[in-house]
Scaffold this motif. Sequence first.
Motif, PDB file in Angstrom:
ATOM      1  N   THR A   1       0.850  -1.192   0.000  1.00  0.00           N
ATOM      2  CA  THR A   1       0.000   0.000   0.000  1.00  0.00           C
ATOM      3  C   THR A   1       0.881   1.236   0.000  1.00  0.00           C
ATOM      4  O   THR A   1       1.736   1.390   0.882  1.00  0.00           O
ATOM      5  N   LEU A   2       0.680   2.090  -0.997  1.00  0.00           N
ATOM      6  CA  LEU A   2       1.369   3.370  -1.044  1.00  0.00           C
ATOM      7  C   LEU A   2       0.457   4.436  -0.455  1.00  0.00           C
ATOM      8  O   LEU A   2      -0.656   4.657  -0.946  1.00  0.00           O
ATOM      9  N   ARG A   3       0.926   5.066   0.595  1.00  0.00           N
ATOM     10  CA  ARG A   3       0.180   6.137   1.257  1.00  0.00           C
ATOM     11  C   ARG A   3       0.804   7.469   0.829  1.00  0.00           C
ATOM     12  O   ARG A   3       1.864   7.856   1.315  1.00  0.00           O
ATOM     13  N   VAL A   4       0.147   8.162  -0.086  1.00  0.00           N
ATOM     14  CA  VAL A   4       0.725   9.329  -0.743  1.00  0.00           C
ATOM     15  C   VAL A   4       0.124  10.614  -0.186  1.00  0.00           C
ATOM     16  O   VAL A   4      -1.099  10.774  -0.146  1.00  0.00           O
ATOM     17  N   ASN A   5       0.997  11.515   0.241  1.00  0.00           N
ATOM     18  CA  ASN A   5       0.565  12.851   0.650  1.00  0.00           C
ATOM     19  C   ASN A   5       0.374  13.692  -0.609  1.00  0.00           C
ATOM     20  O   ASN A   5       1.342  14.032  -1.288  1.00  0.00           O
TER      21      ASN A   5
ATOM     22  N   ARG B   1       2.884  20.250  -6.747  1.00  0.00           N
ATOM     23  CA  ARG B   1       1.715  19.372  -6.811  1.00  0.00           C
ATOM     24  C   ARG B   1       2.122  17.973  -6.372  1.00  0.00           C
ATOM     25  O   ARG B   1       3.133  17.440  -6.835  1.00  0.00           O
ATOM     26  N   ASP B   2       1.373  17.387  -5.463  1.00  0.00           N
ATOM     27  CA  ASP B   2       1.603  16.023  -4.987  1.00  0.00           C
ATOM     28  C   ASP B   2       3.058  15.814  -4.566  1.00  0.00           C
ATOM     29  O   ASP B   2       3.495  16.385  -3.580  1.00  0.00           O
ATOM     30  N   LEU B   3       3.827  15.025  -5.330  1.00  0.00           N
ATOM     31  CA  LEU B   3       5.208  14.702  -4.964  1.00  0.00           C
ATOM     32  C   LEU B   3       6.237  15.550  -5.695  1.00  0.00           C
ATOM     33  O   LEU B   3       7.435  15.281  -5.622  1.00  0.00           O
ATOM     34  N   VAL B   4       5.782  16.589  -6.375  1.00  0.00           N
ATOM     35  CA  VAL B   4       6.679  17.455  -7.147  1.00  0.00           C
ATOM     36  C   VAL B   4       7.065  18.673  -6.311  1.00  0.00           C
ATOM     37  O   VAL B   4       6.219  19.519  -6.002  1.00  0.00           O
ATOM     38  N   ALA B   5       8.321  18.757  -5.932  1.00  0.00           N
ATOM     39  CA  ALA B   5       8.827  19.891  -5.147  1.00  0.00           C
ATOM     40  C   ALA B   5       9.452  20.931  -6.072  1.00  0.00           C
ATOM     41  O   ALA B   5       9.987  20.609  -7.135  1.00  0.00           O
ATOM     42  N   ASP B   6       9.396  22.178  -5.650  1.00  0.00           N
ATOM     43  CA  ASP B   6       9.996  23.284  -6.399  1.00  0.00           C
ATOM     44  C   ASP B   6      11.431  23.472  -5.910  1.00  0.00           C
ATOM     45  O   ASP B   6      11.667  24.030  -4.840  1.00  0.00           O
TER      46      ASP B   6
ATOM     47  N   VAL C   1      -4.383  12.736   2.093  1.00  0.00           N
ATOM     48  CA  VAL C   1      -3.603  11.503   1.989  1.00  0.00           C
ATOM     49  C   VAL C   1      -4.437  10.470   1.242  1.00  0.00           C
ATOM     50  O   VAL C   1      -5.603  10.247   1.575  1.00  0.00           O
ATOM     51  N   GLN C   2      -3.848   9.860   0.238  1.00  0.00           N
ATOM     52  CA  GLN C   2      -4.553   8.875  -0.573  1.00  0.00           C
ATOM     53  C   GLN C   2      -3.761   7.581  -0.603  1.00  0.00           C
ATOM     54  O   GLN C   2      -2.537   7.591  -0.739  1.00  0.00           O
ATOM     55  N   GLU C   3      -4.458   6.475  -0.470  1.00  0.00           N
ATOM     56  CA  GLU C   3      -3.811   5.171  -0.453  1.00  0.00           C
ATOM     57  C   GLU C   3      -4.101   4.392  -1.729  1.00  0.00           C
ATOM     58  O   GLU C   3      -5.217   4.421  -2.251  1.00  0.00           O
TER      59      GLU C   3
END
Length: 305
Positions: free
Chosen positions: A12-16, A164-169, A57-59
């Motif tokens: 299970t991937l728990r994504v912020n 956005r999601d896992l994309v950092a600036d 948070v989405q799994e």
Amino acid sequence: MNGKENGMNTVTLRVNRFTPRPERGRERGGSPFARKSSPFGDSGASARRRPRGKQWVQEYTLSVRPEDTVLDCLLTIKRTIDPTLAFRYSCGHGICGSDAVAINGTPTLLCTAMVRDWAKPAGTQVDNEGFRHTGDDFQPVPAQDGDDLGVIELAALPGFPVRRDLVADIDQMLDQIKKLKPYLQANDDLATTEDGKIDAFEYLQNPQQLAKYELLSNCIACGTCEGSCPVYAGGEAFIGPAALIAASRFINDSRDMQTAARMDAIDSADGIAACQSVRACSRECPRGIDVGEEIWQLIAQIKER
């Protein structure tokens, strides 16, 4: 189809996740009258303030092989489950550094992180004798086909605004590196041979000279050291370990003629003096650079000059 049906494992991937709110009026960056005292720009908390928007948070539960990478898992989600999930990658082989995120709170690269190394068993960890273990001494039984490997938590790289999601600036980090002129600055005099041709052997180095900076040249500016640094990720005004490594690479190059100027550039309150020698930046460098030790050597060089 689940793991038990096809002989694979489940994870299970728990994504912020994060979706920014459309900006209105003046671009973010604080008051136009705010003082920016750092020579490296506004590298403090105001420059890395997280944009406003929706956070949740989405799994996602997937059938995987233990040797699959976390990047493999995200690509499966993107292609077959949720095309709205945003993350960044390029080469997929640990060379470009574009896919750095926080996995279980640790900054690292998606493409080199294997599921078997990062999946955390859900619930309490209990050994065969009934004792509960939470530390590194607990060695779980190797997963069998069909087992649930557990949970992997994902978030954007710490210390940077999230697009956005896992994309950092990471533009701030790249700008700070550029300010230190990360390119060779040799003599303007071009050596020539007796017949007037360019001397191709002008910048030859011996193995000892090469060894001083060779590993440093492997830095891929992924930002994992910045995300691990409690000073930089904590929002303090600090040029950051990635920029200091870029400076050290040329300070230690015998062909470069701007050593004094490079040391002057980092010898400031927001430069080398802001490093607190925690050395958290050394733990997860994907290119094997001991970042903390290199920064300590810079500190010693600056004190001795």
